[in-house]
Structure formats: C-alpha cells, structure tokens
Design an enzyme around this catalytic site. Structure first.
Site, PDB file in Angstrom:
ATOM      1  N   LYS A  87     -15.260  -0.043  29.274  1.00  0.00           N
ATOM      2  CA  LYS A  87     -15.000   0.153  27.844  1.00  0.00           C
ATOM      3  C   LYS A  87     -14.149   1.369  27.520  1.00  0.00           C
ATOM      4  O   LYS A  87     -13.119   1.258  26.866  1.00  0.00           O
ATOM      5  CB  LYS A  87     -16.340   0.314  27.135  1.00  0.00           C
ATOM      6  CG  LYS A  87     -16.773  -0.951  26.500  1.00  0.00           C
ATOM      7  CD  LYS A  87     -17.773  -0.690  25.400  1.00  0.00           C
ATOM      8  CE  LYS A  87     -17.945  -2.013  24.723  1.00  0.00           C
ATOM      9  NZ  LYS A  87     -19.299  -2.432  24.615  1.00  0.00           N
ATOM     10  N   GLU A 171     -18.017   6.104  18.348  1.00  0.00           N
ATOM     11  CA  GLU A 171     -17.073   5.519  17.384  1.00  0.00           C
ATOM     12  C   GLU A 171     -17.646   5.570  15.988  1.00  0.00           C
ATOM     13  O   GLU A 171     -18.864   5.528  15.808  1.00  0.00           O
ATOM     14  CB  GLU A 171     -16.842   4.023  17.714  1.00  0.00           C
ATOM     15  CG  GLU A 171     -15.976   3.791  18.905  1.00  0.00           C
ATOM     16  CD  GLU A 171     -15.796   2.314  19.212  1.00  0.00           C
ATOM     17  OE1 GLU A 171     -16.387   1.463  18.508  1.00  0.00           O
ATOM     18  OE2 GLU A 171     -15.065   2.015  20.158  1.00  0.00           O
ATOM     19  N   HIS A 206     -25.392 -11.469  20.183  1.00  0.00           N
ATOM     20  CA  HIS A 206     -24.132 -11.404  20.918  1.00  0.00           C
ATOM     21  C   HIS A 206     -23.782 -12.705  21.636  1.00  0.00           C
ATOM     22  O   HIS A 206     -22.907 -12.720  22.498  1.00  0.00           O
ATOM     23  CB  HIS A 206     -24.107 -10.203  21.873  1.00  0.00           C
ATOM     24  CG  HIS A 206     -24.368  -8.914  21.153  1.00  0.00           C
ATOM     25  ND1 HIS A 206     -23.471  -8.377  20.271  1.00  0.00           N
ATOM     26  CD2 HIS A 206     -25.462  -8.101  21.122  1.00  0.00           C
ATOM     27  CE1 HIS A 206     -23.982  -7.278  19.748  1.00  0.00           C
ATOM     28  NE2 HIS A 206     -25.194  -7.095  20.245  1.00  0.00           N
ATOM     29  N   ARG A 263     -10.151 -13.718  30.924  1.00  0.00           N
ATOM     30  CA  ARG A 263     -10.469 -15.050  31.441  1.00  0.00           C
ATOM     31  C   ARG A 263     -10.190 -16.071  30.336  1.00  0.00           C
ATOM     32  O   ARG A 263      -9.954 -15.691  29.190  1.00  0.00           O
ATOM     33  CB  ARG A 263     -11.954 -15.126  31.812  1.00  0.00           C
ATOM     34  CG  ARG A 263     -12.855 -14.893  30.613  1.00  0.00           C
ATOM     35  CD  ARG A 263     -14.326 -15.202  30.885  1.00  0.00           C
ATOM     36  NE  ARG A 263     -15.061 -15.309  29.644  1.00  0.00           N
ATOM     37  CZ  ARG A 263     -15.517 -14.294  28.925  1.00  0.00           C
ATOM     38  NH1 ARG A 263     -15.314 -13.056  29.323  1.00  0.00           N
ATOM     39  NH2 ARG A 263     -16.157 -14.501  27.798  1.00  0.00           N
TER      40      ARG A 263
HETATM   41  C1  MV4 Z   1     -18.962  -2.141  16.938  1.00  0.00           C
HETATM   42  C2  MV4 Z   1     -19.570  -2.533  15.715  1.00  0.00           C
HETATM   43  C3  MV4 Z   1     -19.368  -1.716  14.612  1.00  0.00           C
HETATM   44  N1  MV4 Z   1     -18.637  -0.584  14.729  1.00  0.00           N
HETATM   45  N2  MV4 Z   1     -18.243  -1.002  16.975  1.00  0.00           N
HETATM   46  C4  MV4 Z   1     -20.989  -5.477  19.680  1.00  0.00           C
HETATM   47  C5  MV4 Z   1     -20.628  -5.918  21.058  1.00  0.00           C
HETATM   48  C6  MV4 Z   1     -19.582  -5.012  21.523  1.00  0.00           C
HETATM   49  N3  MV4 Z   1     -18.570  -5.717  22.221  1.00  0.00           N
HETATM   50  C7  MV4 Z   1     -19.057  -4.330  20.319  1.00  0.00           C
HETATM   51  N4  MV4 Z   1     -19.978  -4.618  19.245  1.00  0.00           N
HETATM   52  C8  MV4 Z   1     -19.862  -3.985  18.044  1.00  0.00           C
HETATM   53  N5  MV4 Z   1     -19.110  -2.854  18.045  1.00  0.00           N
HETATM   54  C9  MV4 Z   1     -18.098  -0.248  15.893  1.00  0.00           C
HETATM   55  N6  MV4 Z   1     -17.396   0.891  15.971  1.00  0.00           N
HETATM   56  C10 MV4 Z   1     -20.323  -3.711  15.699  1.00  0.00           C
HETATM   57  C11 MV4 Z   1     -20.482  -4.442  16.860  1.00  0.00           C
HETATM   58  C12 MV4 Z   1     -21.265  -5.647  16.753  1.00  0.00           C
HETATM   59  C13 MV4 Z   1     -20.692  -6.923  16.904  1.00  0.00           C
HETATM   60  C14 MV4 Z   1     -19.346  -7.099  17.215  1.00  0.00           C
HETATM   61  C15 MV4 Z   1     -18.819  -8.351  17.377  1.00  0.00           C
HETATM   62  C16 MV4 Z   1     -19.628  -9.466  17.225  1.00  0.00           C
HETATM   63  C17 MV4 Z   1     -20.947  -9.334  16.930  1.00  0.00           C
HETATM   64  C18 MV4 Z   1     -21.502  -8.062  16.763  1.00  0.00           C
HETATM   65  C19 MV4 Z   1     -22.868  -7.933  16.449  1.00  0.00           C
HETATM   66  C20 MV4 Z   1     -23.408  -6.688  16.299  1.00  0.00           C
HETATM   67  C21 MV4 Z   1     -22.618  -5.548  16.469  1.00  0.00           C
END
Ligand code: MV4
Length: 416
Positions: A87, A171, A206, A263
């Site tokens: 990441k 973040e 997720h 992928r």
């Molecule tokens: C975030 C966010 C809000 N703000 N980053 C969840 C999985 C990971 N890949 C990144 N994720 C998130 N990052 C910031 N700065 C909210 C999420 C997140 C989310 C993102 C995409 C799809 C579903 C989600 C469910 C909860 C939180």
C-alpha cells in the site's frame, strides 16, 4: 486445465483438451503449489498460463517462476505486480506519477510522536491503515488528536498479527465515499488505454455484491479525469495486460487513488458488455506481443452484474455450501450468465462462495434494472441458499434505483 480433488466435477475439467490433477481441496496443497502448476505446463507443453482472478494471479514470485522456466505468465511483469503490492509503496509511486492521492503520510518514519504530528497536520478524522494491508484489514478511524496514540497502537498490533509487518500510513478519512474503478489495458510498448469505469460501491465487509457501468455518479468530465489518471498509473509502471485502478470518490467528485489490482477481476464482464471488448482475448493477445489501438472506450450501454453467492442473505450472508438439486438459468436478450455450476453439482466449502455471475445489459440504467429483476425472478437454484433474494430486493430499493448509494449502503440495508 489444472484441478484439485474438490474440482474434479467442474466443467472446465471436461471442456479442456487436457486436465492435470494437482492435489487435494485445500488451496495451500494444490492451487498455491506453483511447482505443480509449472510441472503441469511442462508435461502438457503449454506455452502460457492464465492465472485467473484468485490464488496466484497477483503473486510476483509465481510470475517470476513462470519466466524462469520459459512459460508466459498472462499478466503484468513481476516488477509491476510488486510495485502495486504494498500500500504505502504504491502510493509513494503514484504520487511521483502525478496520480491524485488522499492527503496523507506514506513515509518510513514510524515514530508514534511523529505520526501523531502528521495526523494533526492532516486534520481529523484520519484513517490509520496497515501499509501491508488490503481488503479493509487493519484500518482504524481516529476522530481526534487525543484518541490517536491508542488507535495507532491497536492498529499496529492488528497489522503485526495479520501481515507480520506493523508499518502504517495515515490518510484523511473520506466520509461516505464511492468505490469507482477504471479498467485499463496496457501493451508491451508501454502504452495504456482505459475502458471506462465500474461502480462497485455496493459492498459488504469488503466483498462486492453488485457492480455497474457507467456509474450513476459519473460525468463526462470526471470520466476523462479519472481515465487519464488511471492511464498515468498504468504507464508509470509499464503495465502489461488488463488491470484495474481503484479510486475513492467523495461527494464533491474529488477522486483519489486507492490501489491497483494487477489481475483481471470478477466484475470484468460488465465492461465487456458495454465496450464490446473480450477482455480475456485482449489479455492473451497482449501476452503474445500484440499492440493495442490506444483508443479509450466509453460505455455504449448500461450493464449490471449481480454476484450470486452460496450464502443465506436472511442469516447474515452465512455460507451455504452443498449440493445443487435444481438449476435453471435465465436467458433472453441482454442476459449473460458466467458460471461453473449445474444441477447435481456440489459446492465445496473450501473455496469462495461465488457460484454465478448474472450480467444484464440495457440501453439505459432503467432498462438494465428491469431486465435484472426479470432475470432474477427466472433464476432457479435449489438445494442451497443464494444471494438471489438479496439482489431482487436491492433492485427495488429506492436509493439503489435512484443511483444514490455509497460504500456505506449495506450498513443500513435490511432484508424484508
Ligand atoms: C479509505 C476510506 C475512507 N478514507 N480511505 C477500504 C478497503 C481499502 N482498500 C481502502 N478502504 C477504504 N479506504 C480513506 N482515506 C474508506 C474505505 C472503505 C471502503 C473503500 C472502498 C469500498 C468499500 C469500503 C468500505 C469501507 C471503507
């Protein structure tokens, strides 16, 4: 094809010219044993391996092992897989490429006091994320400076347990974002183009439940900007093959790079339906050295995918493996089913619970939703519980119908 004990009755084993058994049901003893897969390639004279979308598809060491024995890995280079694998590192790289990121700190200094000063400077709420994390594991929302150090400690503990690495990044927390991703393809000359977006905001823990393209939130300006950012990301790492650049999009239509999936993904069929691209064919052509046209593609229609899982939506989506006693798939204009199951098939408990993808295409979103309802009503799967009733209720949900949903949607959803 290769197959485990649990997949001996799967249709791909019958359909292919040669199938090689590679071990018992448990993935660590079969699909993750890459020496066996390479041995199967050697034994059958296969020139290339398509890794699918699970298991070894994003494993740089496997891609290297293919290279070492002279078998083509259908996918990006090991270096491109590695670049996006961690990441914090992928975010530093994308910052250098000029791809927009959520304001944050992705550096090496892990001193708690220093991290706190970074969080204070970013402004609360912030999200503390495990640098080695993914899929939402090891994340903590922190709403004030006072709560920072305790949350940091908890996040580091979780990260150490899950990933054997307790580095974190910080973040700004984006409230109620959408998850919108851009499909890209890149060729061996280093050129990439995009095939527009997929909105994957309807997720639970997720796990995506349904995806659509175009996104109801999209505008021509936003697509152009996100498409250009995705191409920048892909070209910066000389990305070869099909890949996806994931973004968070806030309510003001600001977008931020989240991660890149190196992928082909489960939800690729909706992009195929609206662009007329066969993405698997493109992957194979690119792997043989064919250059892409370089043209970007806009959705010509509207497509929705519902993931049909062997899960009980009335019991917290609890897995429901077992024997399928009756199976009738819907059909007709604009309906596509991608599946490996049939009546008499037993869904093993060893793997993912997704058993079919129902993809519909329409001239517009309203027609796609109507088709999806009809197809869901026609779909018969007996012997196990499935997510079909969930999708049917979703298609009638006023917020879904209005296109008004975010990644928080499922937190408030209840089955009737
Ligand atoms: C975030 C966010 C809000 N703000 N980053 C969840 C999985 C990971 N890949 C990144 N994720 C998130 N990052 C910031 N700065 C909210 C999420 C997140 C989310 C993102 C995409 C799809 C579903 C989600 C469910 C909860 C939180």
């Amino acid at each position: 094809a290769v197959y485990s004990d649990a997949d001996a009755q799967a249709p791909h084993v019958r359909a292919c010219d040669e199938a090689v058994h590679i071990g018992p049901a448990d993935p660590k003893d079969s699909y993750l044993q890459w020496e066996r897969i390479l041995a199967a390639a050697e034994q059958t004279g296969a020139q290339a391996i398509h890794p699918g979308y699970g298991f070894l598809s994003e494993n740089a060491a496997f891609a290297k092992a293919c290279e070492a024995v002279g078998v083509t890995f259908i996918g990006p280079s090991p270096a491109a897989i590695e670049a996006m694998g961690l990441k914090a590192q992928s975010k530093r790289l994308m910052a250098a490429a000029g791809v927009p990121l959520v304001p944050g700190y992705h550096g090496d200094n892990q001193d708690p006091g220093y991290l706190k000063s970074q969080a204070d400077a970013i402004g609360y709420p912030v999200l503390v994320k495990a640098s080695a994390g993914g899929g939402g594991k090891g994340m903590r929302i922190v709403s004030s400076s006072d709560a920072f150090l305790d949350a940091l400690q908890a996040c580091k503990r979780e990260a150490l347990n899950s990933f054997a690495n307790d580095d974190v990044l910080i973040e700004k927390y984006v409230q109620r974002p959408r998850h919108i991703e851009i499909q890209v393809i890149g060729d061996q000359s280093g050129k990439a183009c995009h095939l527009s977006e997929r909105d994957c905001s309807v997720q639970r823990r997720h796990q995506k439940l349904t995806e659509e393209t175009p996104s109801p939130f999209m505008t021509p300006e936003l697509r152009k900007a996100m498409g250009e950012a995705a191409i920048k990301a892909a070209e910066y790492i000389a990305y070869e093959g099909a890949g996806t650049v994931e973004f968070l999009v806030d309510k003001h239509r600001n977008f931020y790079f989240m991660e890149m999936n190196t992928r082909i993904q489960v939800e690729h069929p909706i992009t195929e339906e609206v662009t007329d691209y066969d993405l698997i064919r493109e992957q194979i052509k690119i792997a043989t050295g064919t250059l892409i046209s370089g043209r970007n593609h806009e959705p010509k229609q509207h497509a929705i995918e519902c993931r049909i899982n062997a899960e009980d939506p009335y019991a917290n989506f609890r897995p429901s493996p077992g024997k399928i006693t009756a199976f009738h798939a819907p059909g007709g204009h604009g309906v596509r089913i991608d599946t490996h199951v049939y009546a008499g098939y037993t869904i093993p408990s060893n793997y993912d619970s997704m058993i079919a993808k129902l993809i519909v295409t329409g001239r517009n979103r309203q027609q796609a939703i109507e088709r999806m309802k009809r197809a869901l009503d026609e779909f018969i799967i007996e012997g196990i519980k499935t997510t079909i009733p969930f999708h049917r209720q979703l298609m009638d949900h006023p917020d879904y119908v209005a296109g008004n949903y975010t990644t928080k949607f499922m937190e408030d959803f209840e089955m009737k």
